[in-house]
Enzyme design. Structure first.
Site, PDB file in Angstrom:
ATOM      1  N   TYR A  73      33.561  40.313  33.444  1.00 42.47           N
ATOM      2  CA  TYR A  73      32.851  41.519  33.032  1.00 42.47           C
ATOM      3  C   TYR A  73      32.697  42.418  34.246  1.00 42.47           C
ATOM      4  O   TYR A  73      32.228  41.964  35.296  1.00 42.47           O
ATOM      5  CB  TYR A  73      31.473  41.149  32.474  1.00 42.47           C
ATOM      6  N   ASP A 118      35.486  42.184  42.490  1.00 40.96           N
ATOM      7  CA  ASP A 118      34.221  42.639  41.913  1.00 40.96           C
ATOM      8  C   ASP A 118      33.145  41.633  42.347  1.00 40.96           C
ATOM      9  O   ASP A 118      33.006  40.569  41.738  1.00 40.96           O
ATOM     10  CB  ASP A 118      34.330  42.738  40.392  1.00 40.96           C
ATOM     11  N   LYS A 144      23.414  44.782  42.288  1.00 41.68           N
ATOM     12  CA  LYS A 144      22.396  43.732  42.163  1.00 41.68           C
ATOM     13  C   LYS A 144      21.605  43.503  43.453  1.00 41.68           C
ATOM     14  O   LYS A 144      20.676  44.256  43.750  1.00 41.68           O
ATOM     15  CB  LYS A 144      23.063  42.449  41.637  1.00 41.68           C
TER      16      LYS A 144
HETATM   17  P1  KE4 Z   1      25.684  46.853  35.902  1.00 33.00           P
HETATM   18  O1  KE4 Z   1      26.307  48.131  35.394  1.00 33.00           O
HETATM   19  O2  KE4 Z   1      25.086  46.033  34.775  1.00 33.00           O
HETATM   20  O3  KE4 Z   1      24.689  47.106  37.051  1.00 33.00           O
HETATM   21  O4  KE4 Z   1      26.827  45.965  36.554  1.00 33.00           O
HETATM   22  C1  KE4 Z   1      27.962  45.639  35.795  1.00 33.00           C
HETATM   23  C2  KE4 Z   1      28.626  44.396  36.376  1.00 33.00           C
HETATM   24  C3  KE4 Z   1      29.782  44.550  37.100  1.00 33.00           C
HETATM   25  N1  KE4 Z   1      30.412  43.478  37.648  1.00 33.00           N
HETATM   26  C4  KE4 Z   1      29.905  42.232  37.514  1.00 33.00           C
HETATM   27  C5  KE4 Z   1      30.627  41.076  38.137  1.00 33.00           C
HETATM   28  C6  KE4 Z   1      28.715  42.020  36.795  1.00 33.00           C
HETATM   29  O5  KE4 Z   1      28.220  40.762  36.664  1.00 33.00           O
HETATM   30  C7  KE4 Z   1      28.055  43.120  36.201  1.00 33.00           C
HETATM   31  C8  KE4 Z   1      26.794  42.972  35.362  1.00 33.00           C
HETATM   32  N2  KE4 Z   1      26.392  41.641  35.098  1.00 33.00           N
HETATM   33  C9  KE4 Z   1      25.697  41.409  33.841  1.00 33.00           C
HETATM   34  C10 KE4 Z   1      25.205  39.967  33.861  1.00 33.00           C
HETATM   35  N3  KE4 Z   1      26.173  39.050  33.428  1.00 33.00           N
HETATM   36  C11 KE4 Z   1      24.580  42.374  33.612  1.00 33.00           C
HETATM   37  C12 KE4 Z   1      23.547  41.929  32.612  1.00 33.00           C
HETATM   38  C13 KE4 Z   1      23.413  42.927  31.492  1.00 33.00           C
HETATM   39  O6  KE4 Z   1      24.467  43.437  31.024  1.00 33.00           O
HETATM   40  O7  KE4 Z   1      22.245  43.151  31.031  1.00 33.00           O
END
Ligand code: KE4
Length: 429
Positions: free
Chosen positions: A145, A240, A268
């Protein structure tokens, strides 16, 4: 079972005003059912919901809270920043402070741009890769993701899997068709994609440890092979590290491998719990980003002084001696305890871990890709999750999410988690 009356009341009322009652799908508990505890406060390794139920927190906001909640020094840095203003639309010294800390820690990250989320970071890195190579196609891996940018919502991981919509409606087919997907850890399939269309491929996006289908480390040779393919076909390799950055090591996974990345995305931890993201890498690439170069990307609150203050404070505290040794210690202790609990319950399962991020799969290990996670026992996992919740341990509400530990999780806390898991696994039979 906890009393969740106030959480239920708020959740019910929110349905009419917020899609699914939440501002991020995974929080709705669709994969596990029941009412999501609505958090009222947090401190250290624990959170308390609206009904006063306390939990050991293994979600940690899906990674950012690596120092635990309400760390006194981070709070102090936040208060000081707030007292000087919260947003200016002008450059600040704090952004340089954070850029220095990121570029000195992350190997190969010579230049970095701050944005407001991991999604913005990956969207921007993809745009830059397409501009720099003059190519439009890119490769991602099923179950990884990279945020909700249109191009990435193809066989995406994390919350998209809990809704069964790894390919979201609304993403133009003309765009999704530029995303090629291979199974994680499958170098041969990736090689085939390159052999077929290598001249069109701008980049390979990879989570160096896949944290959006649990916790799946790279198989030996996988990242090395991606690097070789990218070099052979003139594509960029993009790590990533939004989740792994500053979590699995001081400099992220790039500290743990010899494989260099051309670009890296972050988020994060670098915001200490406030909205932030970043993308960076080779100076020759990053200097193509506006206003230094023509690749446009902007953001009203990018480099926000309050988020930056929390990030600088967090990275400085993480730099203290013994921090990553503590995280490794509690991670290893928890993994061993969970493995014992699986054995004592007579259940087939495996625990996979990278530092202080880990996942318990109810499947025979090793779990190396999304298909293996799909094949795990989700029914039993849901029963396990509900019992852990009732025992006061808050896990991410999906078998596709990684669990996180913080510096606030001590040995006693880990023993509590292990005891709860022992009961929950036996009760799940
Ligand atoms: P955000 O746009 O959610 O800040 O980041 C996206 C993202 C990008 N790359 C990686 C490897 C990530 O894990 C994420 C976001 N992680 C998820 C948790 N598995 C966010 C949780 C959510 O969607 O509420």
């Amino acid at each position: 079972m906890q009393n969740l009356q106030r959480s239920q009341a708020v959740f019910d009322a929110a349905q009419a005003l917020i899609p699914g009652g939440v501002n991020s799908p995974v929080r709705a508990y669709r994969a596990v059912g029941g009412v999501p505890p609505h958090i009222a406060s947090a401190d250290g390794a624990r959170v308390t919901d609206l009904d006063g139920n306390e939990y050991i927190d293994m979600v940690l906001a899906y990674g950012p809270m690596i120092l635990g909640h309400c760390h006194p020094e981070v709070r102090g840095a936040l208060q000081d920043a707030i007292d000087h203003g919260t947003a200016f639309g002008a450059p600040t010294e704090g952004e340089l402070d954070l850029a220095r800390r990121i570029t000195e820690r992350v190997r190969g990250c010579e230049v970095v741009r701050l944005v407001n989320s991991g999604t913005e970071a990956t969207m921007s890195a993809l745009r830059l890769a397409r501009a720099a190579t003059g190519r439009e196609r890119f490769i991602k891996f099923a179950g990884c993701y990279h945020g909700h940018g249109d191009s990435f919502l193809v066989q995406a991981g994390s919350g998209a899997l809990t809704l069964g919509t790894p390919d979201s409606p609304g993403v133009p087919q003309c765009l999704a068709s530029l995303t090629s997907v291979a199974p994680y850890n499958d170098l041969e399939e990736t090689r085939r994609l390159f052999e077929e269309r290598g001249s069109e491929i701008a980049a390979v996006f990879v989570e160096p440890v896949a944290g959006n289908m649990g916790c799946i480390p790279p198989q030996p040779g996988f990242l090395e092979g991606l690097r070789e393919l990218c070099d052979t076909y003139g594509a960029l390799l993009i790590f990533d590290e939004v989740m792994t950055g500053f979590r699995v090591a001081r400099g992220g996974y790039l500290d743990l491998t010899d494989v260099p990345a051309d670009l890296v995305t972050l988020g994060k931890v670098i915001g200490g719990g406030l909205p932030i993201g970043a993308y960076g890498g080779r100076a020759d690439l990053m200097q193509e980003v506006a206003p230094a170069g023509p690749v446009y990307q902007a953001g009203t609150l990018s480099g926000n002084p309050v988020a930056v203050a929390a990030g600088v404070s967090t990275l400085d505290i993480l730099d203290r001696p013994g921090t990553y040794e503590h995280l490794e210690g509690v991670g290893a202790r928890l993994q061993a305890g969970l493995e014992r609990a699986l054995h004592d319950a007579g259940l087939q399962g495996t625990v996979q871990r990278q530092g202080s991020m880990l996942c318990l799969y109810l499947a025979e290990g090793p779990v190396t890709n999304l298909e293996a996670v799909h094949a795990s026992d989700h029914e039993r996992w849901t029963r396990f999750f509900q019992t852990m919740l009732a025992r006061g341990v808050l896990l991410p509400p999906s078998p596709y999410e990684a669990w996180f530990l913080s510096t606030a999780h001590d040995a006693d806390c880990v023993e509590e988690i292990i005891a709860a898991a022992g009961e929950a696994l036996k009760a799940s039979r």
